[in-house]
Design a protein around this motif. Structure first.
Motif, PDB file in Angstrom:
ATOM      1  N   UNK A  87       0.841  -1.212   0.000  1.00  0.00           N
ATOM      2  CA  UNK A  87       0.000   0.000   0.000  1.00  0.00           C
ATOM      3  C   UNK A  87       0.868   1.251   0.000  1.00  0.00           C
ATOM      4  N   UNK A  88       1.945   1.228   0.776  1.00  0.00           N
ATOM      5  CA  UNK A  88       2.852   2.377   0.817  1.00  0.00           C
ATOM      6  C   UNK A  88       3.494   2.616  -0.552  1.00  0.00           C
ATOM      7  N   UNK A  89       3.779   1.540  -1.276  1.00  0.00           N
ATOM      8  CA  UNK A  89       4.349   1.681  -2.621  1.00  0.00           C
ATOM      9  C   UNK A  89       3.373   2.431  -3.533  1.00  0.00           C
ATOM     10  N   UNK A  90       2.087   2.071  -3.483  1.00  0.00           N
ATOM     11  CA  UNK A  90       1.076   2.767  -4.280  1.00  0.00           C
ATOM     12  C   UNK A  90       0.952   4.221  -3.836  1.00  0.00           C
ATOM     13  N   UNK A  91       0.975   4.452  -2.523  1.00  0.00           N
ATOM     14  CA  UNK A  91       0.853   5.817  -2.011  1.00  0.00           C
ATOM     15  C   UNK A  91       2.040   6.672  -2.449  1.00  0.00           C
ATOM     16  N   UNK A  92       3.252   6.097  -2.383  1.00  0.00           N
ATOM     17  CA  UNK A  92       4.430   6.839  -2.827  1.00  0.00           C
ATOM     18  C   UNK A  92       4.350   7.146  -4.312  1.00  0.00           C
ATOM     19  N   UNK A  93       3.924   6.154  -5.086  1.00  0.00           N
ATOM     20  CA  UNK A  93       3.825   6.343  -6.533  1.00  0.00           C
ATOM     21  C   UNK A  93       2.822   7.448  -6.867  1.00  0.00           C
ATOM     22  N   UNK A  94       1.746   7.550  -6.061  1.00  0.00           N
ATOM     23  CA  UNK A  94       0.730   8.578  -6.305  1.00  0.00           C
ATOM     24  C   UNK A  94       1.070   9.890  -5.608  1.00  0.00           C
ATOM     25  N   UNK A  95       1.992   9.820  -4.643  1.00  0.00           N
ATOM     26  CA  UNK A  95       2.327  11.013  -3.872  1.00  0.00           C
ATOM     27  C   UNK A  95       1.216  11.423  -2.929  1.00  0.00           C
ATOM     28  N   UNK A  96       0.409  10.428  -2.485  1.00  0.00           N
ATOM     29  CA  UNK A  96      -0.771  10.713  -1.677  1.00  0.00           C
ATOM     30  C   UNK A  96      -0.839   9.773  -0.478  1.00  0.00           C
ATOM     31  N   UNK A  97      -0.895  10.314   0.732  1.00  0.00           N
ATOM     32  CA  UNK A  97      -1.044   9.465   1.916  1.00  0.00           C
ATOM     33  C   UNK A  97      -2.530   9.223   2.234  1.00  0.00           C
ATOM     34  N   UNK A  98      -3.167   8.322   1.529  1.00  0.00           N
ATOM     35  CA  UNK A  98      -4.588   8.040   1.739  1.00  0.00           C
ATOM     36  C   UNK A  98      -4.737   6.554   2.018  1.00  0.00           C
ATOM     37  N   UNK A  99      -5.395   6.213   3.131  1.00  0.00           N
ATOM     38  CA  UNK A  99      -5.548   4.796   3.461  1.00  0.00           C
ATOM     39  C   UNK A  99      -6.524   4.127   2.491  1.00  0.00           C
ATOM     40  N   UNK A 100      -6.473   2.806   2.461  1.00  0.00           N
ATOM     41  CA  UNK A 100      -7.243   2.031   1.494  1.00  0.00           C
ATOM     42  C   UNK A 100      -8.749   2.246   1.643  1.00  0.00           C
TER      43      UNK A 100
ATOM     44  N   UNK B  72     -10.793  15.794  -4.666  1.00  0.00           N
ATOM     45  CA  UNK B  72     -11.018  14.355  -4.493  1.00  0.00           C
ATOM     46  C   UNK B  72     -10.946  13.619  -5.814  1.00  0.00           C
ATOM     47  N   UNK B  73     -11.519  14.206  -6.863  1.00  0.00           N
ATOM     48  CA  UNK B  73     -11.454  13.593  -8.198  1.00  0.00           C
ATOM     49  C   UNK B  73     -10.019  13.502  -8.685  1.00  0.00           C
ATOM     50  N   UNK B  74      -9.249  14.558  -8.431  1.00  0.00           N
ATOM     51  CA  UNK B  74      -7.840  14.556  -8.822  1.00  0.00           C
ATOM     52  C   UNK B  74      -7.082  13.462  -8.078  1.00  0.00           C
ATOM     53  N   UNK B  75      -7.392  13.295  -6.792  1.00  0.00           N
ATOM     54  CA  UNK B  75      -6.722  12.263  -6.014  1.00  0.00           C
ATOM     55  C   UNK B  75      -7.038  10.872  -6.550  1.00  0.00           C
ATOM     56  N   UNK B  76      -8.302  10.619  -6.859  1.00  0.00           N
ATOM     57  CA  UNK B  76      -8.690   9.312  -7.423  1.00  0.00           C
ATOM     58  C   UNK B  76      -7.932   9.071  -8.727  1.00  0.00           C
ATOM     59  N   UNK B  77      -7.881  10.095  -9.576  1.00  0.00           N
ATOM     60  CA  UNK B  77      -7.176   9.963 -10.853  1.00  0.00           C
ATOM     61  C   UNK B  77      -5.705   9.630 -10.631  1.00  0.00           C
ATOM     62  N   UNK B  78      -5.069  10.327  -9.697  1.00  0.00           N
ATOM     63  CA  UNK B  78      -3.641  10.102  -9.436  1.00  0.00           C
ATOM     64  C   UNK B  78      -3.381   8.713  -8.871  1.00  0.00           C
ATOM     65  N   UNK B  79      -4.256   8.246  -7.985  1.00  0.00           N
ATOM     66  CA  UNK B  79      -4.071   6.908  -7.412  1.00  0.00           C
ATOM     67  C   UNK B  79      -4.286   5.841  -8.481  1.00  0.00           C
ATOM     68  N   UNK B  80      -5.321   5.988  -9.310  1.00  0.00           N
ATOM     69  CA  UNK B  80      -5.539   5.016 -10.394  1.00  0.00           C
ATOM     70  C   UNK B  80      -4.345   4.977 -11.337  1.00  0.00           C
ATOM     71  N   UNK B  81      -3.834   6.137 -11.676  1.00  0.00           N
ATOM     72  CA  UNK B  81      -2.668   6.219 -12.557  1.00  0.00           C
ATOM     73  C   UNK B  81      -1.462   5.522 -11.925  1.00  0.00           C
ATOM     74  N   UNK B  82      -1.238   5.765 -10.639  1.00  0.00           N
ATOM     75  CA  UNK B  82      -0.112   5.134  -9.939  1.00  0.00           C
ATOM     76  C   UNK B  82      -0.298   3.621  -9.877  1.00  0.00           C
ATOM     77  N   UNK B  83      -1.511   3.165  -9.616  1.00  0.00           N
ATOM     78  CA  UNK B  83      -1.773   1.719  -9.564  1.00  0.00           C
ATOM     79  C   UNK B  83      -1.507   1.078 -10.922  1.00  0.00           C
TER      80      UNK B  83
ATOM     81  N   UNK C 248       0.526   2.113 -13.240  1.00  0.00           N
ATOM     82  CA  UNK C 248       1.969   2.109 -13.481  1.00  0.00           C
ATOM     83  C   UNK C 248       2.621   0.949 -12.742  1.00  0.00           C
ATOM     84  N   UNK C 249       2.220   0.742 -11.482  1.00  0.00           N
ATOM     85  CA  UNK C 249       2.793  -0.358 -10.692  1.00  0.00           C
ATOM     86  C   UNK C 249       2.420  -1.701 -11.314  1.00  0.00           C
ATOM     87  N   UNK C 250       1.181  -1.868 -11.715  1.00  0.00           N
ATOM     88  CA  UNK C 250       0.752  -3.124 -12.342  1.00  0.00           C
ATOM     89  C   UNK C 250       1.509  -3.342 -13.644  1.00  0.00           C
TER      90      UNK C 250
END
Length: 163
Positions: A37-50, A114-125, A127-129
């Protein structure tokens, strides 16, 4: 003379089901590890719990919802959803507006932040996948997408069945 043993689907002796169970267990276990989870958060630059991310993403997908409807969509009790929404409202990621026909009720919406955060987390996920599957051929990736989609659909259908 001994009789051959037959394997019923779903029994412990079914090697395919054993392999599927092991793989699902590994996926869930690794997906829940804090370092993943921390890897995804770092990739997105966002500290948001699951849990907060899940709520935010579902609210964005479902559109404006009452708190009780959001709790139903998430499959959590009202008090849990209320705590999560409170946290997200304080962070400026969710907004609440009164319902015109019932001033006691309110509709929750995802803010632009919030929409921007969702977009950034999806993008980071994604990239990791993509990194995890970098050694896979396009055909293997397409087959995995097909089979996982089929599994996800069957899991949802199973969970929605009457008992």
């Amino acid at each position: 003379m001994s009789t051959p043993t037959t394997t019923r689907p779903g029994t412990a002796a079914d090697p395919d089901l054993e392999a599927i169970e092991r793989a699902l267990h590994t996926l869930v276990r690794w997906g829940n590890l804090p370092r993943i989870r921390e890897h995804f958060q770092r990739a997105a630059g966002i500290p948001l719990d699951r849990a907060s991310y899940t709520l935010l993403k579902r609210l964005k997908e479902a559109g404006p919802l009452r708190l009780s409807d959001l709790a139903d969509v998430l499959g959590v009790d009202l008090s849990t959803a209320s705590r999560q929404v409170h946290h997200l409202r304080q962070a400026g990621l969710v907004d609440r507006a009164p319902v015109e026909e019932d001033r006691r009720a309110s509709l929750l919406t995802v803010t632009d932040a919030g929409s921007d955060m969702v977009r950034r987390i999806l993008e980071a996920r994604r990239i990791v996948i993509e990194q995890m599957l970098s050694g896979w051929s396009p055909e293997e990736r397409a087959e995995l997408a097909r089979v996982l989609g089929h599994l996800a659909d069957d899991i949802v259908a199973f969970g929605c069945r009457e008992r």
